[in-house]
Design an enzyme around this catalytic site. Structure first.
Site, PDB file in Angstrom:
ATOM      1  N   GLU A 161       0.854  -1.179   0.000  1.00 43.24           N
ATOM      2  CA  GLU A 161       0.000   0.000   0.000  1.00 43.24           C
ATOM      3  C   GLU A 161       0.900   1.243   0.000  1.00 43.24           C
ATOM      4  O   GLU A 161       1.208   1.759  -1.038  1.00 43.24           O
ATOM      5  CB  GLU A 161      -0.954  -0.031   1.192  1.00 43.24           C
ATOM      6  CG  GLU A 161      -2.014   1.040   1.093  1.00 43.24           C
ATOM      7  CD  GLU A 161      -3.389   0.622   1.595  1.00 43.24           C
ATOM      8  OE1 GLU A 161      -3.559  -0.508   2.051  1.00 43.24           O
ATOM      9  OE2 GLU A 161      -4.300   1.468   1.515  1.00 43.24           O
TER      10      GLU A 161
ATOM     11  N   TRP B  52     -11.296  12.807   4.379  1.00 42.34           N
ATOM     12  CA  TRP B  52     -10.114  12.450   3.585  1.00 42.34           C
ATOM     13  C   TRP B  52      -9.752  13.644   2.695  1.00 42.34           C
ATOM     14  O   TRP B  52      -8.656  14.190   2.791  1.00 42.34           O
ATOM     15  CB  TRP B  52     -10.371  11.172   2.769  1.00 42.34           C
ATOM     16  CG  TRP B  52      -9.973   9.941   3.518  1.00 42.34           C
ATOM     17  CD1 TRP B  52      -8.901   9.133   3.242  1.00 42.34           C
ATOM     18  CD2 TRP B  52     -10.605   9.363   4.675  1.00 42.34           C
ATOM     19  NE1 TRP B  52      -8.825   8.116   4.167  1.00 42.34           N
ATOM     20  CE2 TRP B  52      -9.849   8.216   5.042  1.00 42.34           C
ATOM     21  CE3 TRP B  52     -11.703   9.691   5.439  1.00 42.34           C
ATOM     22  CZ2 TRP B  52     -10.180   7.422   6.144  1.00 42.34           C
ATOM     23  CZ3 TRP B  52     -12.041   8.890   6.534  1.00 42.34           C
ATOM     24  CH2 TRP B  52     -11.285   7.779   6.878  1.00 42.34           C
TER      25      TRP B  52
ATOM     26  N   GLU C 149      -3.000  -0.147  13.161  1.00 38.56           N
ATOM     27  CA  GLU C 149      -4.095   0.331  12.320  1.00 38.56           C
ATOM     28  C   GLU C 149      -5.440   0.110  13.003  1.00 38.56           C
ATOM     29  O   GLU C 149      -6.338   0.945  12.913  1.00 38.56           O
ATOM     30  CB  GLU C 149      -4.063  -0.446  10.995  1.00 38.56           C
ATOM     31  CG  GLU C 149      -5.156  -0.082  10.010  1.00 38.56           C
ATOM     32  CD  GLU C 149      -4.969  -0.808   8.680  1.00 38.56           C
ATOM     33  OE1 GLU C 149      -4.353  -1.900   8.671  1.00 38.56           O
ATOM     34  OE2 GLU C 149      -5.442  -0.287   7.646  1.00 38.56           O
TER      35      GLU C 149
HETATM   36  C1  BGC Z   1      -5.532   2.626   4.345  1.00 42.07           C
HETATM   37  C2  BGC Z   1      -6.013   3.653   5.328  1.00 42.07           C
HETATM   38  C3  BGC Z   1      -6.974   4.531   4.607  1.00 42.07           C
HETATM   39  C4  BGC Z   1      -8.122   3.655   4.306  1.00 42.07           C
HETATM   40  C5  BGC Z   1      -9.284   4.356   3.718  1.00 42.07           C
HETATM   41  C6  BGC Z   1      -6.701   1.797   3.958  1.00 42.07           C
HETATM   42  O1  BGC Z   1      -6.369   0.834   3.047  1.00 42.07           O
HETATM   43  O2  BGC Z   1      -4.516   1.867   4.872  1.00 42.07           O
HETATM   44  O3  BGC Z   1      -5.157   4.107   6.176  1.00 42.07           O
HETATM   45  O4  BGC Z   1      -7.312   5.696   5.243  1.00 42.07           O
HETATM   46  O5  BGC Z   1      -7.748   2.588   3.473  1.00 42.07           O
HETATM   47  O6  BGC Z   1     -10.298   3.501   3.634  1.00 42.07           O
END
Ligand code: BGC
Length: 920
Positions: free
Chosen positions: A513, A572, A777
């Site tokens: 990612e 976001w 996370e």
């Molecule tokens: C990321 C996050 C992000 C999120 C949004 C994830 O895959 O790791 O940190 O904010 O997606 O849905």
């Protein structure tokens, strides 16, 4: 009367008295003050700038209390000698009245490409005494005109083409990895050199070499941008590396973000398939003449010992293929191939405005286990991002394999399932004969554990060492108290920030990612600025954010914009407003605010135009919600409207700062309209917010969306919700950002303290109890009952929940800014009953702030340090002004204390700069 205020005469007299008493006559004549920590464009001695009016800053230092700057003078010169003689042939500002120490714009002679500039500053203290001149600092200008770049883009496409011809083509399920390539040339130097500056950029990653020496010890240059629009260069002073006669330039180029794997689902070649480099060595001779040596068709190409290298997949290195001296003039490169010229795109080439990525710390194994024969697992004790360095002896051809993981499986082996398609494996094939050292240059991993196979015996302690990489933002804060869990929490936050500041702020450093997720970035931005000086880092990323803004004004999910889409959605997209505002709030950076203001407005207009006539969300839109909350989903509409209001409010404030009064009125009116819509649509008469979630209350309270009566009811509802969960939070990314701050705001730090001390699920303490050395996370990344969470999304280094560091600094330490840039400071610690002491330091743009308190048998002690040229208000719970002393004196007699006043159960003490020891 519990209140006094010194007349300014009296305090001046006391100051003078103290100065005399200290016998500091000479100091007094020089003012006892000094400018230090000189920076240009928020960097120390930066090279290759393109700002035509670079900004200067410094910090005032002084041993006196209540000191401040009343005037300053900068001189800038074209040589160190002229500067030493106080001759400002480029610029002499003269004495300028004012107390500002940041953001001061150069306004001297027009600056030219490649120009070297030297500067120093002096200041006048509050009594009008001049300081001595500061130590000299410098900056250099880069390539300002498009025509200055004479070098061409070059690369070497044959290795990839040959692999394609052999059928090795990447597919949706099949990874193909390519070797970095080496490019070189020779040139001769006939005259004495005054300055030699190497400018280097790449579509890909470069490692530049001059005469056998690596020029950049940094990683992943020139950073990640939207290469279709712009790419950054770095400038290096290589004067000392050149010699008369034959010289050589070499460079290695790897795929990096340009064409390597990044993001999920086996996706590579995001920008192109032909990595390129462009380097130009600018030689300025002692006789005044100039010459450039740049990349071009006459360069030669080959592959080297790096068999392949990729961000996600790792690096494979065969030391038997090393070509010693390939980057020197003596090397015979006649059989090297011709280079390819021309690039797939023609971006703007500009200097990188931020700090580079470099090794910031080394970690040695704390334990080495052997879960099965010949498989060694090293525990480095800290989860971080970086690489390993090998120092071993091996047989020729012996292959050492390194695998990386954040956690171990129950059988003691590295747990890599959560890395998804990031294979994160490095191999080293030994040359044989003697000690060999190696570290990869073109990959990085997120890890605490390294699995080593291929060794013939257990590794020695220094055989495999972890090197933590991060954008080199200076450390700005320290946190210490007598609760080991809170200290660990601070460390976990710090390291998770380090791991995710890799040229851009990423979500995670380990799985496939590693994107510049906007939600995570805005949630954590303020906390980031408290851990390190992140001004230049965000200056860089804010350009990425604006580059990624959609034509209709919406901001994306990630910046740079790749893999995830261009519709960020509430909380976001708002990073495009919140982050520039935060940089202003923390650093007083008006120029950044000005640069991004139009894009902030475009975003607000986008949100407005898609709303219903009464400013409620449209029927359909994208929203991640309160991401990773605990069975407490907040309605999207609540989040959407709350964030729309908040960003509108911040944009109004930005307009005020920039003197755009009409805009400010327009955005303030819109804010009121959204606020009314929020109340109308989601708030019940008894202050229940639709969804009845902690997150909903937190947003409404934090963003000032409720009038006093409703706010009081919402506060009660929030407290009830927390109590109903047995004193636990239920918030995800969005709610957690402001949860603790909202509790502080409504006077419920008692609840905030309960949450911060929890060690049962869900809490920060819970992860620490499970051995976390970083911020997870998910609140339940691993639990004793269930083991690992869903490996499809389970990072152990995501910083969002680390946003709590802002609350820790502002409450346990009590350090807050009153207005922008910590010019005026509030120090109001929460004297947590569970703690015996707490000490927090924060290095602001004005210098070091400290708040350290301690409970002693004699009572409460509070040590406060406030930097020169700032003032502070200190709050101490007490029954009267008289019950507090400073360095043993009554407050009325304490130097630097300008007033003290009882307000409710606290005494507020106004002070000037200096160190103070309060006791009660
Ligand atoms: C990321 C996050 C992000 C999120 C949004 C994830 O895959 O790791 O940190 O904010 O997606 O849905």
């Amino acid at each position: 009367m519990h209140h006094f205020r010194f007349s300014s005469k009296l305090s001046a007299a006391i100051r003078l008295g103290v100065t005399l008493f200290a016998g500091a006559w000479i100091q007094c004549a020089l003012g006892g003050s000094q400018p230090a920590a000189l920076r240009c464009e928020n960097l120390v001695n930066p090279l290759g700038l393109a700002e035509l009016q670079p900004r200067f800053s410094w910090e005032m230092q002084s041993s006196e209390r209540a000191e401040s700057q009343t005037a300053w003078q900068i001189i800038a010169a074209s040589s160190p000698d002229l500067l030493a003689r106080d001759t400002g042939d480029l610029w002499d500002s003269g004495k300028v009245a004012g107390d500002e120490t940041t953001g001061i714009e150069y306004s001297g002679q027009p600056l030219q490409s490649n120009e070297h500039c030297y500067w120093k500053v002096r200041l006048w203290d509050r009594d009008g005494n001049p300081s001595a001149w500061s130590a000299p600092a410098m900056w250099s200008m880069g390539l300002l005109q498009p025509g200055d770049w004479k070098a061409e883009w070059i690369g070497f496409d044959a290795p990839r083409q040959q692999m394609a011809a052999a059928g090795m083509v990447p597919t949706k399920t099949n990874d193909v990895l390519y070797p970095p390539v080496r490019l070189r040339t020779t040139f001769s130097v006939a005259k004495k050199i005054k300055h030699a500056t190497l400018y280097a950029t790449a579509l890909g990653w470069f490692d530049a070499h001059v005469n056998g020496a690596r020029v950049n010890d940094t990683f992943f240059d020139p950073g990640w941008t939207d290469y279709t629009r712009r790419v950054y260069y770095r400038a290096y002073d290589v004067t000392e590396l050149l010699r008369p006669g034959a010289n050589a330039l070499g460079v290695e180029v790897a795929d990096g973000w340009y064409s390597g794997y990044i993001g999920w689902g086996h996706k590579r070649d995001h920008y192109g398939t032909k990595p390129r480099v462009r380097m130009q060595l600018h030689l300025e001779y002692a006789d005044g003449s100039q010459e450039d040596v740049g990349t071009g068709p006459d360069w030669k190409a080959a592959t080297g010992p790096v068999l392949d290298a990729d961000i996600l997949k790792g690096e494979n290195y065969d030391a038997r293929m090393e070509k010693p001296g390939w980057d020197t003039a003596k090397f015979d490169g006649r059989n090297w191939a011709a280079v390819d010229t021309g690039a797939e795109m023609s971006p703007l080439v500009q200097p990188h405005p931020g700090p580079p990525v470099r090794v910031i710390q080394e970690f040695k194994a704390q334990t080495i286990t052997e879960p099965s024969p010949g498989v060694y697992v090293l525990n480095l004790g800290q989860n971080f991002a970086g690489v390993a360095r090998l120092k071993i002896r091996g047989e020729p051809g012996q292959k050492i394999t390194l695998r990386f993981a954040e956690r171990l499986s129950s059988d003691g082996n590295v747990y890599t399932t959560n890395l998804r398609t990031a294979t994160a494996t490095d191999t080293y094939i030994c040359r044989g004969g003697g000690t060999e050292t190696w570290m990869p240059r073109f990959t990085f991993h997120g890890f605490q554990y390294i699995e080593v196979t291929g060794l013939k015996h257990k590794p020695e302690p220094d055989a495999v060492v972890g090197l933590a990489l991060s954008s080199d933002t200076p450390v700005a804060s320290d946190f210490d108290c007598d609760d080991a869990m809170l200290n660990r929490l601070h460390k976990n936050i710090y390291w998770t920030q380090r791991a995710n500041f890799i040229d851009i702020p990423t979500d995670c450093p380990q799985r496939d990612e590693r994107l510049g997720w906007m939600g995570d970035a805005q949630i954590y931005c303020r906390a980031a600025t408290l851990n390190t000086d992140a001004q230049a880092f965000y200056t860089k990323w804010l350009v990425d954010v604006e580059d990624a803004q959609r034509a209709d004004g919406e901001f994306p999910k990630v910046a740079p914009l790749k893999v995830a889409g261009d519709d960020g959605g509430p909380a976001w997209a708002d990073a495009g407003v919140i982050c520039p505002w935060t940089v202003y709030e923390v650093y007083g950076d008006r120029r950044e605010l000005e640069r991004h203001y139009a894009s902030m407005c475009r975003f607000i207009e986008f949100c407005r135009d898609r709303s219903t006539p009464d400013m409620l969300p449209p029927a359909k839109y994208h929203c991640y919600g309160d991401w990773l909350n605990i069975k407490a989903p907040t309605p999207s509409n609540v989040i959407c409207t709350a964030y729309f209001a908040y960003s509108t409010h911040l944009t109004a404030r930005a307009a005020e700062v920039l003197g755009k009064t009409d805009d400010a009125a327009k955005w303030n009116a819109l804010f009121e309209q959204i606020k009314a819509a929020f109340n109308q649509a989601y708030v019940s008469p008894d202050g229940v917010i639709q969804g009845d979630t902690q997150c909903g209350y937190v947003l409404a309270l934090a963003f000032d969306l409720l009038d006093a009566d409703k706010a009081a009811m919402a506060a009660t509802n929030l407290a009830r919700n927390i109590a109903a969960r047995d004193g636990h939070l239920s918030t995800g990314f969005v709610g957690t950002k402001d949860l603790m701050l909202a509790l502080a705001k409504i006077g419920r730090n008692d609840l905030a303290l309960q949450l911060i001390h929890n060690d049962t699920y869900p809490s920060w303490g819970f992860s620490i109890k499970q051995g976390a050395t970083s911020i997870w996370e998910r609140w339940d990344g691993w639990t004793p009952d269930k083991g690992f969470q869903d490996p499809k999304m389970n990072s152990f280094a995501h910083y969002s929940f680390g946003a709590v560091y802002q609350w820790m600094v502002e409450n346990l330490g009590g350090i807050r800014t009153d207005g922008p840039a910590y010019k005026h400071i509030i120090i109001a610690p929460v004297f947590d009953e569970k703690l015996g002491h707490a000490r927090v330091t924060y290095h602001s743009v004005h210098g070091e702030i400290e708040s350290a308190w301690e409970r002693t048998p004699a009572g409460l002690k509070l040590r406060v340090v406030v930097p020169p040229n700032t003032t502070a208000k200190v709050a101490i719970p007490a029954a009267s002004v008289e019950s507090i002393t400073e360095s043993g004196k009554p407050l009325a007699k304490a130097v630097g204390v300008t007033s003290a006043k009882l307000d409710g159960d606290r005494v507020w003490i106004e002070i000037g700069s200096g160190e103070y020891l309060f006791a009660r």
